[in-house]
Design a protein around this motif. Structure first.
Motif, PDB file in Angstrom:
ATOM      1  N   MET A 280     114.574 -10.962   8.661  1.00  0.00           N
ATOM      2  CA  MET A 280     114.093 -10.372   9.654  1.00  0.00           C
ATOM      3  C   MET A 280     114.383  -8.634   9.423  1.00  0.00           C
ATOM      4  O   MET A 280     115.651  -8.593   9.398  1.00  0.00           O
ATOM      5  N   LEU A 281     113.471  -8.034   9.446  1.00  0.00           N
ATOM      6  CA  LEU A 281     113.671  -6.674   8.982  1.00  0.00           C
ATOM      7  C   LEU A 281     113.352  -5.694  10.217  1.00  0.00           C
ATOM      8  O   LEU A 281     112.111  -4.757  10.077  1.00  0.00           O
ATOM      9  N   LYS A 282     113.948  -5.643  11.348  1.00  0.00           N
ATOM     10  CA  LYS A 282     113.522  -5.021  12.475  1.00  0.00           C
ATOM     11  C   LYS A 282     114.474  -3.771  12.363  1.00  0.00           C
ATOM     12  O   LYS A 282     115.409  -3.594  12.066  1.00  0.00           O
ATOM     13  N   ASN A 283     113.500  -2.606  12.822  1.00  0.00           N
ATOM     14  CA  ASN A 283     114.118  -1.263  13.147  1.00  0.00           C
ATOM     15  C   ASN A 283     114.642  -0.648  11.803  1.00  0.00           C
ATOM     16  O   ASN A 283     115.723  -0.302  11.995  1.00  0.00           O
ATOM     17  N   LEU A 284     113.943  -0.678  10.737  1.00  0.00           N
ATOM     18  CA  LEU A 284     114.404   0.027   9.577  1.00  0.00           C
ATOM     19  C   LEU A 284     114.317   1.315   9.591  1.00  0.00           C
ATOM     20  O   LEU A 284     113.293   1.942  10.032  1.00  0.00           O
ATOM     21  N   ASN A 285     115.329   2.094   9.185  1.00  0.00           N
ATOM     22  CA  ASN A 285     115.384   3.507   9.326  1.00  0.00           C
ATOM     23  C   ASN A 285     114.869   4.121   7.942  1.00  0.00           C
ATOM     24  O   ASN A 285     115.760   4.554   7.255  1.00  0.00           O
ATOM     25  N   VAL A 286     113.616   4.050   7.493  1.00  0.00           N
ATOM     26  CA  VAL A 286     113.040   4.329   6.375  1.00  0.00           C
ATOM     27  C   VAL A 286     111.852   5.386   6.593  1.00  0.00           C
ATOM     28  O   VAL A 286     111.178   5.530   7.473  1.00  0.00           O
ATOM     29  N   ASN A 287     111.606   6.319   5.516  1.00  0.00           N
ATOM     30  CA  ASN A 287     110.606   7.130   5.762  1.00  0.00           C
ATOM     31  C   ASN A 287     109.155   6.077   5.296  1.00  0.00           C
ATOM     32  O   ASN A 287     109.031   5.531   4.243  1.00  0.00           O
TER      33      ASN A 287
ATOM     34  N   VAL B  72     101.733  -7.659  -1.733  1.00  0.00           N
ATOM     35  CA  VAL B  72     102.964  -7.618  -0.713  1.00  0.00           C
ATOM     36  C   VAL B  72     102.279  -7.773   0.764  1.00  0.00           C
ATOM     37  O   VAL B  72     101.300  -7.034   1.066  1.00  0.00           O
ATOM     38  N   TYR B  73     103.048  -8.747   1.493  1.00  0.00           N
ATOM     39  CA  TYR B  73     102.358  -9.166   2.603  1.00  0.00           C
ATOM     40  C   TYR B  73     103.347  -9.037   3.766  1.00  0.00           C
ATOM     41  O   TYR B  73     104.575  -9.489   3.635  1.00  0.00           O
ATOM     42  N   VAL B  74     102.906  -8.895   4.871  1.00  0.00           N
ATOM     43  CA  VAL B  74     103.612  -8.867   6.248  1.00  0.00           C
ATOM     44  C   VAL B  74     103.192 -10.358   6.919  1.00  0.00           C
ATOM     45  O   VAL B  74     101.921 -10.508   6.986  1.00  0.00           O
ATOM     46  N   ILE B  75     103.995 -11.160   7.466  1.00  0.00           N
ATOM     47  CA  ILE B  75     103.639 -12.346   7.982  1.00  0.00           C
ATOM     48  C   ILE B  75     103.935 -12.075   9.585  1.00  0.00           C
ATOM     49  O   ILE B  75     105.021 -11.810   9.677  1.00  0.00           O
ATOM     50  N   THR B  76     102.959 -12.128  10.305  1.00  0.00           N
ATOM     51  CA  THR B  76     103.064 -11.758  11.652  1.00  0.00           C
ATOM     52  C   THR B  76     103.555 -13.109  12.651  1.00  0.00           C
ATOM     53  O   THR B  76     103.743 -13.930  12.185  1.00  0.00           O
TER      54      THR B  76
ATOM     55  N   LEU C 298     108.554 -10.344   5.057  1.00  0.00           N
ATOM     56  CA  LEU C 298     107.472 -10.139   3.932  1.00  0.00           C
ATOM     57  C   LEU C 298     107.508 -11.044   3.053  1.00  0.00           C
ATOM     58  O   LEU C 298     108.396 -11.989   2.829  1.00  0.00           O
ATOM     59  N   SER C 299     106.443 -11.204   2.494  1.00  0.00           N
ATOM     60  CA  SER C 299     106.264 -12.097   1.125  1.00  0.00           C
ATOM     61  C   SER C 299     105.613 -11.281   0.086  1.00  0.00           C
ATOM     62  O   SER C 299     104.798 -10.446   0.156  1.00  0.00           O
TER      63      SER C 299
END
Length: 77
Positions: free
Chosen positions: A1-8, A23-27, A59-60
């Motif tokens: 799980m990649l929640k609340n990433l503090n990235v640009n 590169v895919y996001v799986i909802t 992410l996949s």
């Protein structure tokens, strides 16, 4: 799980654009959103951003080298 990433987010998308494979996001609904697709970026990406932070459940990647590239960016910036 990649929640609340503090990235640009702009730099994050540049890293995604430089990936060779998909590169895919799986909802949560098990939909697969292609992050390299400009149409997906325009329509669906805004839902991944909350208060300027990236919220990604899963992410996949088509290529392992792309996975390494993205996670290296997420860890080291």
């Amino acid at each position: 799980m990649l929640k609340n990433l503090n990235v640009n987010f702009r730099k994050f998308m540049e890293v995604i654009d430089n990936c060779e494979g998909g590169v895919y996001v799986i909802t949560q609904d098990h939909d697969k959103i292609n992050l390299k697709s400009k149409l997906s970026q325009l329509i669906g990406i805004r839902e991944l951003i909350a208060d300027g932070r990236v919220e990604i459940e899963n992410l996949s990647f088509d290529l392992l080298s792309d996975e390494s590239k993205v996670f290296r960016f997420l860890i080291y910036g």
